[in-house]
Structure formats: C-alpha cells, structure tokens
Design an enzyme around this catalytic site. Structure first.
Site, short mmCIF file in Angstrom:
data_model
loop_
_atom_site.label_atom_id
_atom_site.label_comp_id
_atom_site.label_asym_id
_atom_site.label_seq_id
_atom_site.Cartn_x
_atom_site.Cartn_y
_atom_site.Cartn_z
N ALA A 213 76.18 16.89 101.00
CA ALA A 213 74.96 17.42 100.37
C ALA A 213 75.20 18.88 100.02
O ALA A 213 76.10 19.52 100.56
CB ALA A 213 73.76 17.27 101.28
N SER A 216 70.87 25.38 98.63
CA SER A 216 70.79 26.48 97.67
C SER A 216 71.89 27.51 97.87
O SER A 216 72.37 28.11 96.91
CB SER A 216 69.42 27.16 97.77
N LEU A 217 72.30 27.73 99.13
CA LEU A 217 73.28 28.77 99.41
C LEU A 217 74.66 28.23 99.72
O LEU A 217 75.62 28.98 99.76
CB LEU A 217 72.80 29.65 100.57
N GLN A 219 77.14 24.26 100.74
CA GLN A 219 77.20 22.80 100.80
C GLN A 219 77.83 22.39 102.12
O GLN A 219 78.54 23.17 102.76
CB GLN A 219 77.96 22.23 99.61
N VAL A 220 77.55 21.15 102.51
CA VAL A 220 77.86 20.70 103.86
C VAL A 220 78.83 19.53 103.85
O VAL A 220 78.71 18.63 103.01
CB VAL A 220 76.57 20.33 104.61
N LYS A 235 79.00 23.85 107.16
CA LYS A 235 78.37 24.42 105.97
C LYS A 235 79.24 25.55 105.43
O LYS A 235 79.64 26.46 106.17
CB LYS A 235 76.97 24.95 106.30
N ASP A 369 61.27 28.82 107.04
CA ASP A 369 61.61 27.98 105.89
C ASP A 369 61.59 26.49 106.28
O ASP A 369 62.58 25.78 106.13
CB ASP A 369 63.01 28.37 105.37
#
Length: 698
Positions: A213, A216-217, A219-220, A235, A369
């Site tokens: 996935a 925004s900052l 990917q994992v 990440k 968040d």
C-alpha cells in the site's frame, strides 16, 4: 483474470501476499559508508526463557531486554540526527529566491481547483449536479492525488465526514488513504539499505516484491525479520517529499499572512495555525520521531485489553525507514468485512471514542490523524491504532477546563462558560466577557432543547464557531487539532450508524471523571453541578452515577474520595453547611416515610381507633410533603443501589469512610449533623403533640 482481495490488514490495507522466496543477493549502487556510528549488528536470537523458579533471572532478562531496546533506539536517533524540521524562515528564504518554481506551483493549484469549481458551477446551472456526482468525485480524487501529499491529507480529512460530503465523494476520497500511486520499488529498497547500512537479505528473510500500500508520505512493504521470523511492516519515505511539502506550505503560509493582514472577520492567528499544522507534518517526515510517538502512545493507552498498538523495531528504523509489528485487521469503515468476522462495529466505535476521550482529557497526548486507514479492527476484536506521525498534546489546565465547560453547559451557566475561555487560552485576561454571555445564551438555549442523544458534535462546533467569530477570540493551535480529531471521530462513528451521536456516547466518561477525579477544578465542577440555590440535586447525582457506571473504569470507591476530601477540607465550610442541611432532610425523609409505611400496614379498623383515621397516621403533614419525603428516600436508596451494584463493590468500600470519620473535622461534622437531626425530629414531635402544622423542611 479477476482476483479477490481479502480485507486487509495492517497499516496498509489492500494487500499483495508476502513473497515466500528468499531474496537474491541485491547490490545497489548507493551504499551507506559515512555513518559508522549507526552501523547495525545482526541482533542475536532471544535467549531461552528462564525457569519459573528463577525469578531473579527473569528480572535480569527483562532489564537486559529493556537496555538493548534503549541502545537500539539511541542508534536509530543517531541515524536520524539530520532529519528535516519545519522552519518557516528557512523555507521562505529558500523559495523566495525561486520565483519561477513558486509561480508554476501556484498556477498548477489554481488551475486544478479552479477548473473543478467551474465544472461544479456548470453542473448546478444545468441541473446535473446529482447526475455527475460520481464523475466529479473521481476527478477531485485525481486532482488531490496529482497535487501531492499536502492535498492528499486534505482529501483524507474530507473522506471521514459523511455529514459534509455526499457518499460518492466519501467512497472516492477514501481511496486516498490506501490507493495512492507508488514510487519504484528499487528506489525504496535502495533507501532501506542506504538508511540502515545493511543489505536487504541480511535484514529480512523475505519481503514483498512490491509495496502492499502507499500512503501520502511513503509506502509500506510486508516483510519477515531474519533473526526472529516476526512479520513486520516496513514504511519507506517518498523521495523528494520534503521539497514538495515545503513549497506547498510556503504558499499556504503566504495566504495565511494575507488573511491575517486584510480579512478582519477571521480573528484567529491563521499563520500560527498553519505553522502548527506544518510542524506536525514535518515531524511525520522523521520516522524515528514517529516510532517514539508510538512507544509513548502504547505505554499510555494499550493498557486496555481492547486497544492494540504495534511494537517498533528500532534496529531497522531511521529518519526515512520505519519498521513496526505487522497488524492484521480491517479498516473501521468497512462495516461488512468487520461483521463477517463476527464483530460489532458499534463496539469498536465505542472503544475508539473512550480511548480518544482518554487521549484528549486524561493524559492529553492524542492521535491527531485518526482517519479510517489508521484504525483497524483486528480478528480478536481489538481496535488497532496505526501511523503515529501526527500527534499533539492538550495542556493540563485546558483538559480540566474542557470538562468544566461541559458542566457549565449542562447547567446553562453562560457566565461561567464565558470565563472558561480564559483557562482555554481563547481570550486574554484583559478582555471583558460580559458581551459574550448573551451570544452564548442565544445559541445554547436553542441547542440544549435537544437531548444529549440528539445533539451532535458538529452542531455544537459550528454554532460555537459562529459565536466566537463575533468576538476577539484567538483559537490556540492545539485546539484546532482537537477539533479535527473529534470531528474525524464523529465521522467514523457515522459510518457505523448514521444516527450515532458522539456526545451521547461520551457522557459516561464525563460522568465518571466528575465523580472520581480528585482534581480540585473538577471537584468544584462536581459541587457546582450537584448543588443549586442551597439544595442538593439528587436527580443529578443519580443520573451521573447511572451514566458513570456505563464506563468500565468507573470505581465506586474512587467516587467517594473526592466528595470526602472536599467535605473535610479547611475551606469547605460552605459545602459542609449544605451537607448538614441535606443530611438532616434525608434522615427526616427516612424516619417519617418509614413511620408512614408502617402505618399503612396497620389494618383499617386499628387506624380509626388509634389515629382517628388520619391519612398519615401519627404524622400531621400534607400528602404533598409526605410524597416528597418518600420520593427523596426512594431516590437515595436507588443511588446506594447504584453504588452497591458497581463491578468493584466490596464491603471494604466503607473502610475509607470509617477512617475519615475518625478525623477531628469529621467528628465535628458528625456532631453538627446529629444535632441538626435531633432538633428537626424534636420539632416534628412537638408539632405532633400540639397538632400545629409544621412548615416543610428546607
């Protein structure tokens, strides 16, 4: 051929199965050669558990494990020593000398959003607004994606507000949380090796060949640690993200300066709010800071059995790489997938609400968040919190002031509500609050005509916002994040049930805090809630206990302590006087109502012979007064039953009271109560003898 993706897991949701093959030897051209102090040593496998008989060995192992963990964290901090931090002056000097880049980005944003707004306007004029809603939602999602991380975060916030956005927009914008485009895997793997100073195959026995996935900052990837075999989520930060976000905040801050200078209707310091948000976003770019946030959050809130917070693997974490425990789960807004696991969505939502209230009002450290992609329902029924990049804190004084503000709202004490804004830092001490009181009264008198279950948080926030804008309020930066967190929370609740009200679900927590918290401010708020015009409001106490017992952390023993402390404090004379009057009244109610009940059990012919047929027997009093006494007695009995039926009830519950009663002040109080009771009953007896009507008890 079509494939079916199971509801997925963890932080990342939407998964590609982990490749089970061992990675071939990779050799990237970029290697870490300049950070010898951050070099990693392959962690040895954990030692075998000690014998149960050897408790000292167990303690030594735990101490050693903790020491190793601290050392690993220190090494991670060394790797993140040069992480970027938000500095508006530095950003201004950087982009102030690049006018072409600034103008190009400004035109890009204005063109994208302006064209979208024009399409909506044309749809409205042509009567095609509903017809084209799905198309426009897809376009808006694409626009936010193309505009980059700053606008992706804006879209993430909108995707959790079903009361603002139509369903089509919610569905499309929700993909911004886990459906973002990825960057090349080779760049990600190179970043891991560069940041950690080790080859991939020396760290992982396997890793997913592509990202499971994208956020925004970053990917994992899903991987398996070589030394322990544990599944982890890795990440990796997007390349060039710092420059992109810096430029956007430079433009947004410029807009904030313009608003502060020329738009008088907005009284808050917009630049301060922007700087606070930007600072939080830049903190998200430091993954070591995020790991420390996760550790602190776990320590504070994972003590509850239904809260899950993943562990951090510090040896494989740096400023741009974060390795955490892999968590299986389903996003909280995927109601059908959750129910297929035999779980109840509303139970998970309530868990989230109670945890969020603890975050905001108990410890003050909160997840700022909490969008659906960061909240997962695990197969075991736990609520997992993920992504700890954006955190904030509520000042201690403000936490108590918020609870007190709720009390003043319930009491409709608008003068006290206005004064609360000093403690909340909304107003400077030199501002006169008297003109604010009528505006608060006008709004809340209407709002409070609804029951707690009918009110929603957004109604109160919007209404209060209209009041604030009329006066010289300055909303502190932390409060903006609190509002965002609470509105997102309500949005998540509305996914599960469109009629769900966060305020109704929150009330048990507020009741428990008022009844059990020894904080002097909250003790005063409790007294203020329970006493009015010199009379004790037993109905309020009964309601608080009934609501407080719904909170699983409610303790009947703790509920007695604040009251006793207030009652026996040196400055508690005023409350002692009220308590003495109320104790006399309750004793009289029990005595006379018992006599009345006994009389009613006597056969009719004996009533005529002995009491001459008087309705209340030997008691000369009106039926109304007697009914009031009986109702008071029954209410006190119900309150005692509420305490006695609490989960933690034990006969030892009364020991603290007996200990307190041994204090000199308590004995004096007891003597005053007994004196008052004696006087009252003596007066009642004399009245019966003389057959003179007695005034109702005060």
């Amino acid at each position: 051929m079509a494939t079916v993706t199971q509801p997925c897991p963890s932080w990342t949701r939407g998964s590609v199965p982990l490749s089970k093959r061992v990675l071939p030897r990779r050799r990237f051209t970029t290697r870490l050669t300049t950070y010898p102090q951050a070099a990693l040593v392959q962690a040895p496998p954990p030692p075998p558990p000690s014998s149960p008989r050897d408790s000292s060995s167990s303690i030594q192992l735990l101490t050693l494990s903790r020491a190793n963990d601290l050392q690993a964290e220190a090494r991670a901090m060394a790797r993140a020593a040069n992480a970027t931090v938000y500095n508006p002056q530095l950003i201004a000097s950087m982009y102030g000398s690049q006018p072409i880049k600034v103008v190009r980005r400004t035109l890009q944003i204005l063109t994208a959003l302006g064209s979208f707004g024009l399409k909506l306007l044309l749809d409205q004029r042509n009567g095609a607004l509903d017809k084209n809603r799905r198309v426009r939602a897809v376009e808006l999602k694409d626009i936010f994606t193309k505009l980059g991380p700053t606008f992706v975060k804006l879209g993430q916030g909108l995707s959790t507000r079903p009361d603002i956005c139509p369903p089509e927009y919610l569905e499309e914008l929700s993909e911004l949380q886990d459906g973002l485009p990825t960057f090349p895997d080779e760049e990600a793997f190179a970043c891991i090796e560069r940041e950690l100073g080790l080859s991939l195959d020396s760290i992982f026995s396997s890793i997913s060949p592509s990202a499971v996935a994208a956020a925004s900052l970053g990917q994992v990837y899903k991987a398996q640690l070589k030394y322990s075999g544990k599944l982890v989520a890795v990440k990796v930060q997007r390349p060039g993200i710092e420059e992109a976000i810096g430029l956007d905040f430079y433009l947004i801050r410029g807009l904030g300066i313009f608003i502060n200078k020329y738009i008088d209707i907005i009284t808050s310091d917009v630049v301060a709010l922007i700087d606070e948000f930007a600072r939080r976003v830049f903190q998200e770019l430091n993954y070591v800071q995020e790991g420390q946030n996760a550790r602190r959050f776990k320590k504070l809130y994972a003590d509850k059995e239904d809260i899950c917070v993943p562990d951090v693997f510090w040896d494989y974490t740096s400023a741009k790489v974060l390795t955490m425990e892999w968590v299986e789960g389903v996003k909280l807004n995927e109601q059908e997938a959750i129910e297929r696991q035999g779980l109840k969505v509303l139970d998970l939502v309530n868990t989230g609400i109670q945890c969020s209230l603890r975050q905001l009002l108990e410890y003050g450290y909160f997840h700022a968040d909490p969008h659906p992609g960061n909240l997962l329902a695990t197969p075991e029924g736990k609520l997992a919190f993920l992504d700890f990049g954006m955190m904030s804190e509520t000042p201690e004084e403000a936490r108590s002031a918020i609870i007190g503000h709720v009390v003043h709202l319930v009491n409709r004490d608008y003068e006290a509500m206005a004064r609360d804004y000093y403690a909340l830092d909304f107003l400077s001490p030199d501002v006169d609050v008297s003109p604010i009181v009528p505006a608060l009264r006008d709004f809340f008198d209407d709002a409070l005509n609804y029951t707690v279950s009918e009110l929603n948080f957004k109604t109160l926030v919007d209404g209060l916002g209209n009041v604030l804008y009329q006066f010289p309020f300055n909303v502190p930066a932390y409060y903006a994040l609190i509002l965002r967190s609470l509105t997102v929370l309500e949005g998540l609740a509305l996914y599960a049930d469109p009629n769900f009200k966060v305020l109704a679900a929150s009330y048990p927590y507020f009741a428990k805090r008022l009844l059990t918290d020894p904080n002097p401010y909250l003790r005063d708020a409790l007294i203020e809630l329970l006493f009015q015009d010199g009379r004790f409001r037993w109905g309020r106490l009964e309601n608080l206990l009934a609501q407080g017992r719904m909170d699983r952390d409610f303790s009947a023993k703790e509920a007695l302590q604040p009251v006793l402390k207030v009652l026996l404090s040196p400055d508690g004379e005023e409350i002692r006087t009220l308590v003495i009057k109320e104790a006399v009244r309750v004793t009289e109610a029990f005595t006379l109502s018992t006599i009345s009940d006994t009389y009613k059990s006597v056969p009719d012919f004996m009533r005529v012979l002995v009491f001459n047929g008087n309705a209340n027997g030997p008691i000369i009093t009106s039926e109304t007064e007697m009914q009031n006494l009986i109702e008071l007695r029954d209410q006190v009995i119900r309150i005692w039953e509420l305490l006695r039926s609490s989960n933690d009830y034990d006969p030892d519950l009364l020991l603290p009271i007996l200990q307190v009663l041994q204090q000199p002040e308590a004995r004096r109080l007891g003597e005053r109560v007994m004196g008052g009771i004696t006087q009252r009953l003596a007066a009642r007896f004399l009245q019966q003898v003389l057959r003179v009507p007695m005034p109702a008890s005060s």
